[in-house]
Scaffold this motif. Structure first.
Motif, short mmCIF file in Angstrom:
data_model
loop_
_atom_site.label_atom_id
_atom_site.label_comp_id
_atom_site.label_asym_id
_atom_site.label_seq_id
_atom_site.Cartn_x
_atom_site.Cartn_y
_atom_site.Cartn_z
N ASP A 102 26.53 -3.42 -38.25
CA ASP A 102 26.57 -2.54 -38.11
C ASP A 102 26.44 -2.47 -36.18
O ASP A 102 25.61 -3.76 -36.05
N LEU A 153 22.91 -2.94 -34.82
CA LEU A 153 22.27 -3.72 -34.71
C LEU A 153 22.76 -4.85 -34.56
O LEU A 153 21.80 -5.45 -34.34
N GLN A 171 24.36 2.56 -28.77
CA GLN A 171 22.92 1.89 -29.28
C GLN A 171 23.08 0.37 -29.35
O GLN A 171 22.25 0.52 -28.93
N MET A 229 22.13 -2.10 -42.10
CA MET A 229 21.51 -1.58 -42.80
C MET A 229 21.91 0.46 -42.71
O MET A 229 21.86 1.54 -43.49
N VAL A 230 23.02 0.37 -41.53
CA VAL A 230 23.30 1.84 -42.14
C VAL A 230 24.86 1.35 -42.99
O VAL A 230 25.20 0.50 -42.32
N LYS A 231 24.55 2.30 -43.64
CA LYS A 231 26.50 1.96 -44.45
C LYS A 231 26.80 3.53 -44.20
O LYS A 231 26.42 4.76 -44.65
N ILE A 232 28.35 3.34 -44.39
CA ILE A 232 28.92 4.38 -44.26
C ILE A 232 29.46 4.81 -45.38
O ILE A 232 29.94 4.27 -45.94
N LEU A 233 28.74 6.06 -46.27
CA LEU A 233 29.48 6.50 -47.39
C LEU A 233 30.81 7.40 -47.52
O LEU A 233 31.85 7.13 -48.20
N PRO A 267 17.43 1.37 -39.37
CA PRO A 267 18.28 1.71 -39.37
C PRO A 267 18.26 2.67 -37.44
O PRO A 267 17.51 3.71 -38.29
N SER A 327 24.27 6.01 -44.94
CA SER A 327 23.28 6.22 -45.56
C SER A 327 22.64 4.90 -44.20
O SER A 327 22.48 3.97 -44.23
N LEU A 328 20.64 4.95 -44.81
CA LEU A 328 20.03 4.18 -43.78
C LEU A 328 19.06 3.69 -44.80
O LEU A 328 18.13 4.45 -45.18
N THR A 329 19.60 2.24 -44.74
CA THR A 329 18.64 1.89 -45.54
C THR A 329 17.27 1.06 -44.94
O THR A 329 17.77 0.26 -43.75
#
Lengths: 218, 343
Positions: free
Chosen positions: A55, A57, A88, A177-181, B141, B172-174
């Motif tokens: 992602d 970051l 970012q 930590m950011v996942k595309i759903l 995130p 989604s932010l984990t």
């Protein structure tokens, strides 16, 4: 991180330093790096994520890890990626490298160990100054990217690209930590409306009626 | 902020709930960053407080509003009108608008003080910088430019445009705190009652390295993202003269803007990807679909020369060079109606 402020030959390389192109990406990123080489970069480095999902970051962490190894005066990044529009990576790389950053730069002057940049904000511009080393992110209008010359392209084809696998860089990008759903198309834009009527007066009357009663803007 | 933070999936709790366990304390609540211009809140401030309130109502915990600026203490309490329980005020001469580096440093210290599970910030020029650097500093995130936010199974799920707005993605932010930067004008500011305890915070701005030399603002105009109604002109204007479009809204007494890039420089097209969304999908009127002037001004207005399509007639009359001739032929052949078939 590919846009280089290489304008005219007399403006090139004012710091008199080597120019590097850095990219984190799969095999396809080579194309971008070749363009950078053709446009005047001296060395190109590609960090191969080896199929790992990164992602914004994580990308920044990997880039910062590699950039820390070189003693760079100025790092130039695009202000956003054209795919995930994250805005970012640039500032995050600056944070990881503990350098100042100025984003969305539309004009810059450099000298005396300092860079002075004009950046856009809502409804105006700011002129900011910081000491080098620094990171800037570019905005449309910073310069006219020059065309890669044919000899440049031919030379760029022969230059080797320094490919470093992620596992060899010694940087742990961390879990994304950011996942595309889900991805979906945005709602379709409504069609414009053409007002019919006999002559301008009738059309104007119809328009005013619509603006007042339906759109409620006047 | 310790890095050992755990977000449970919400199974153990009654309802969706973010519980970041930090030592023995639960981390809950939201912090909403505000933005001020000339001592007054920008609309985005209330939008971000309202978004944070919606999330805080869902996950529990207090709603903290963060106000940064120079001489803002008096204005800060206005944040309670949108439901802020606590208002953290960093009032410092260095934090006046445009001192981005100082604002980033102050923002990090305010987040540390509030210790929230979710950070909401406006995705403005300044907000984007703060969000990106906060994300790196806290290892948190970040979803930029969100147009919708919800909490699903204890996780923050944000909807954001990608690929230049061609696709909407649910991400989604984990991790904690989850940073959500919301696109101006995408969320609604909803008035709500909050306790609004104002608390002054002393911030340490010794590490600031970027200095502000000059600030230039376009005066007399409302900023694009703050405008309620946007009137645009495009190629039909026939050139750089936007006085006609500028004259319209004066009759309507609505704010106006025009594209920053003149159409000649934008390759003859309206520069859609200016990087500054007016709204998610702005309502636009295009000249010359309509005739916008009160009858009382007729026949003094509009000037007769503005017959549509003015570009085409002008090109034909004054500059029949190779490009314009080929353009005319091309456009004519494109517009010719398809052949009619007799049955």
């Amino acid at each position: 991180m590919m846009r280089w402020p290489l304008k005219k030959p007399e403006n090139q390389n004012r710091l008199g330093r080597q120019r590097y192109g850095f990219s984190v990406g799969p095999e396809k990123a080579v194309e971008a790096l070749r363009t950078a080489l053709a446009m005047g970069a001296d060395t190109a480095v590609r960090i191969d994520p080896e199929g790992k999902a990164l992602d914004g970051l994580a990308t920044a962490r990997v880039l910062a890890g590699e950039l820390k190894k070189g003693n760079f005066d100025l790092i130039i990044a695009g202000h956003r990626a054209v795919d995930d529009d994250n805005f970012q990576v640039g500032p995050a790389v600056a944070e990881f490298m503990d350098t100042p950053h100025i984003s969305m730069v539309i004009a810059q002057t450099i000298g005396d160990g300092k860079i002075r940049c004009t950046r856009t904000i809502e409804g105006g511009t700011l002129v900011l100054e910081t000491a080098l080393p620094a990171l800037i992110t570019t905005q449309r209008g910073l310069n006219e990217p020059r065309y890669a010359s044919l000899p440049g392209i031919m030379k760029a084809k022969k230059k080797p690209i320094d490919t470093r696998p992620l596992s060899a860089t010694g940087t742990d990008p961390g879990d994304p930590m950011v996942k595309i759903l889900a991805l979906r198309l945005p709602p379709e834009r409504k069609r414009g409306r053409v007002i019919d009527g006999d002559g301008p007066a009738a059309k104007a009357a119809a328009l005013v009626k619509i603006l007042r009663e339906e759109a409620k803007v006047i | 902020m310790t890095p050992t933070i755990l977000i449970s999936s919400g199974v153990n709790h009654d309802g969706p709930r973010i519980n970041a366990i930090q030592g023995e304390n639960y981390v809950t609540g939201c912090i909403a960053f505000t933005e001020l211009v000339d001592g007054a809140f920008k609309t985005i401030s209330f939008e971000s407080i309202s978004t944070a309130k919606a999330i805080a109502d869902n996950i529990g915990g207090p709603l903290v509003a963060a106000v940064m600026g120079a001489g803002v203490t008096a204005t800060a309490s206005q944040a309670k009108e949108y439901g802020a329980d606590r208002i953290l005020v960093a009032d410092h001469e260095e934090l006046k608008a445009g001192q981005l580096d100082a604002c980033i440093a102050a923002a990090a210290q305010l987040v540390e003080k509030a210790d929230p599970a979710v950070v909401v910030i406006g995705s403005t020029a300044m907000g984007k910088d703060i969000a990106a650097r906060l994300s790196a500093r806290l290892g948190a995130p970040l979803a930029m430019d969100c147009v919708a936010v919800r909490v699903e199974n204890g996780q923050v799920v944000a909807t954001r445009p990608m690929y230049g707005g061609k696709v909407l993605a649910d991400v989604s932010l984990t991790g904690s705190p989850a940073i959500v930067a919301i696109r101006p004008r995408a969320m609604e500011a909803v008035a709500a009652e909050g306790a609004g305890e104002v608390e002054a915070v002393t911030v340490d701005l010794s590490g600031v390295r970027v200095t502000l030399i000059e600030k230039q603002m376009e005066t007399g105009k409302i900023e694009l993202t703050e405008a309620d109604v946007v009137v645009t002109g495009g190629r039909g204007m026939g050139g750089n003269d936007y006085s006609v479009v500028e004259a319209w809204p004066r009759f309507w007494t609505v704010p106006w803007v025009r594209p920053a890039v003149p159409w000649t420089k934008a390759g003859g097209r309206f520069p859609i990807r200016s990087g500054k969304p007016a709204r998610s999908w702005p309502p636009t009127c295009m000249w010359p679909a309509v005739f916008p002037v009160p009858f009382s001004t007729w026949p003094a207005w509009p000037p007769r020369v503005l017959s549509w399509p003015s570009t085409r007639t002008r090109m034909h009359r004054f500059s029949p060079n190779a490009i314009s001739v080929s353009w005319m032929i091309c456009s004519r052949s494109c517009r010719r109606s398809p052949p009619k078939w007799r049955s």
